[in-house]
Scaffold this motif. Sequence first.
Motif, mmCIF file in Angstrom:
data_model
loop_
_atom_site.group_PDB
_atom_site.id
_atom_site.type_symbol
_atom_site.label_atom_id
_atom_site.label_comp_id
_atom_site.label_asym_id
_atom_site.label_seq_id
_atom_site.Cartn_x
_atom_site.Cartn_y
_atom_site.Cartn_z
ATOM 1 N N SER A 158 0.822 -1.210 0.000
ATOM 2 C CA SER A 158 0.000 0.000 0.000
ATOM 3 C C SER A 158 0.854 1.257 0.000
ATOM 4 N N ILE A 159 1.997 1.219 0.657
ATOM 5 C CA ILE A 159 2.898 2.385 0.652
ATOM 6 C C ILE A 159 3.301 2.696 -0.781
ATOM 7 N N TYR A 160 3.683 1.677 -1.517
ATOM 8 C CA TYR A 160 4.049 1.869 -2.926
ATOM 9 C C TYR A 160 2.864 2.413 -3.722
ATOM 10 N N SER A 161 1.705 1.836 -3.488
ATOM 11 C CA SER A 161 0.507 2.269 -4.214
ATOM 12 C C SER A 161 0.203 3.744 -3.966
ATOM 13 N N PHE A 162 0.229 4.161 -2.715
ATOM 14 C CA PHE A 162 -0.039 5.566 -2.387
ATOM 15 C C PHE A 162 1.040 6.482 -2.958
ATOM 16 N N TYR A 163 2.291 6.014 -2.969
ATOM 17 C CA TYR A 163 3.377 6.811 -3.536
ATOM 18 C C TYR A 163 3.146 7.049 -5.035
ATOM 19 N N ARG A 164 2.779 5.983 -5.750
ATOM 20 C CA ARG A 164 2.532 6.100 -7.191
ATOM 21 C C ARG A 164 1.341 7.008 -7.488
ATOM 22 N N GLU A 165 0.343 7.014 -6.603
ATOM 23 C CA GLU A 165 -0.810 7.887 -6.778
ATOM 24 C C GLU A 165 -0.468 9.336 -6.461
ATOM 25 N N GLY A 166 0.661 9.546 -5.794
ATOM 26 C CA GLY A 166 1.047 10.895 -5.393
ATOM 27 C C GLY A 166 0.366 11.350 -4.119
ATOM 28 N N ASP A 167 -0.174 10.404 -3.360
ATOM 29 C CA ASP A 167 -0.878 10.722 -2.119
ATOM 30 C C ASP A 167 0.113 10.647 -0.957
ATOM 31 N N HIS A 168 0.863 11.729 -0.777
ATOM 32 C CA HIS A 168 1.962 11.741 0.191
ATOM 33 C C HIS A 168 1.487 11.622 1.636
ATOM 34 N N LEU A 169 0.319 12.149 1.952
ATOM 35 C CA LEU A 169 -0.207 12.031 3.309
ATOM 36 C C LEU A 169 -0.405 10.558 3.670
ATOM 37 N N TYR A 170 -1.001 9.795 2.750
ATOM 38 C CA TYR A 170 -1.231 8.382 3.028
ATOM 39 C C TYR A 170 0.058 7.574 2.996
ATOM 40 N N VAL A 171 1.054 8.018 2.225
ATOM 41 C CA VAL A 171 2.367 7.367 2.277
ATOM 42 C C VAL A 171 2.934 7.492 3.685
ATOM 43 N N VAL A 172 2.855 8.696 4.253
ATOM 44 C CA VAL A 172 3.377 8.932 5.606
ATOM 45 C C VAL A 172 2.586 8.121 6.629
ATOM 46 N N ILE A 173 1.265 8.178 6.540
ATOM 47 C CA ILE A 173 0.418 7.457 7.506
ATOM 48 C C ILE A 173 0.675 5.953 7.426
ATOM 49 N N THR A 174 0.711 5.417 6.219
ATOM 50 C CA THR A 174 0.910 3.974 6.062
ATOM 51 C C THR A 174 2.317 3.563 6.488
ATOM 52 N N THR A 175 3.300 4.409 6.238
ATOM 53 C CA THR A 175 4.657 4.125 6.699
ATOM 54 C C THR A 175 4.710 4.095 8.222
ATOM 55 N N ILE A 176 4.010 5.025 8.873
ATOM 56 C CA ILE A 176 3.943 5.035 10.335
ATOM 57 C C ILE A 176 3.304 3.736 10.837
ATOM 58 N N VAL A 177 2.250 3.301 10.164
ATOM 59 C CA VAL A 177 1.601 2.036 10.551
ATOM 60 C C VAL A 177 2.592 0.878 10.408
ATOM 61 N N LEU A 178 3.351 0.848 9.304
ATOM 62 C CA LEU A 178 4.329 -0.219 9.102
ATOM 63 C C LEU A 178 5.422 -0.181 10.168
ATOM 64 N N VAL A 179 5.869 1.006 10.530
ATOM 65 C CA VAL A 179 6.881 1.137 11.588
ATOM 66 C C VAL A 179 6.318 0.644 12.920
ATOM 67 N N ILE A 180 5.079 1.013 13.229
ATOM 68 C CA ILE A 180 4.442 0.549 14.468
ATOM 69 C C ILE A 180 4.335 -0.971 14.478
ATOM 70 N N LEU A 181 3.950 -1.556 13.343
ATOM 71 C CA LEU A 181 3.883 -3.021 13.260
ATOM 72 C C LEU A 181 5.263 -3.635 13.491
ATOM 73 N N GLY A 182 6.292 -3.031 12.899
ATOM 74 C CA GLY A 182 7.658 -3.532 13.087
ATOM 75 C C GLY A 182 8.106 -3.433 14.531
ATOM 76 N N ILE A 183 7.822 -2.297 15.168
ATOM 77 C CA ILE A 183 8.198 -2.110 16.572
ATOM 78 C C ILE A 183 7.475 -3.118 17.459
ATOM 79 N N SER A 184 6.179 -3.311 17.219
ATOM 80 C CA SER A 184 5.426 -4.264 18.048
ATOM 81 C C SER A 184 5.954 -5.681 17.847
ATOM 82 N N PHE A 185 6.373 -5.978 16.620
ATOM 83 C CA PHE A 185 6.945 -7.288 16.344
ATOM 84 C C PHE A 185 8.245 -7.486 17.115
ATOM 85 N N VAL A 186 9.124 -6.482 17.067
ATOM 86 C CA VAL A 186 10.404 -6.559 17.780
ATOM 87 C C VAL A 186 10.176 -6.641 19.290
ATOM 88 N N LEU A 187 9.255 -5.845 19.797
ATOM 89 C CA LEU A 187 8.970 -5.879 21.246
ATOM 90 C C LEU A 187 8.378 -7.217 21.655
#
Length: 127
Positions: free
Chosen positions: A94-123
């Motif tokens: 989805s990050i790639y999809s939003f980037y290609r659409e030029g929807d930078h707000l959703y790129v940031v939001i989805t990236t934050i979600v992915l980072v949160i998922l990664g952090i929760s996984f590591v924790l």
Amino acid sequence: MAKNSNEQEIKEEMADVELVIGKILRLGVIVSATIMIIGLVLLIVKGNGGYPHNAFPTDFTNIWAGIAQLKPYAIMMLGIFCLILTPVLRVAVSIYSFYREGDHLYVVITTIVLVILGISFVLGIMR
């Protein structure tokens, strides 16, 4: 006219990305279910989960070691891990999809979600 052609290309690419996302979700569920069924069949055949007192592996080292020994609970834990990984892959695509659409707000939001998922996984692993 060139702008219209570019917009059409982006729309077609987005349709392709949506198809890929759908395939990722379907394939993830099919792979997870297949792994879980293999673990269930082994559980039925062996009559136990492969661990004393019906314990089950909770870290990757024990899961991989259990898979190498064909322990049913370890195989089922791999199936659960694959099922958890499926929507995470969807978020990444989805990050790639939003980037290609030029929807930078959703790129940031989805990236934050992915980072949160990664952090929760590591924790979760560190626990």
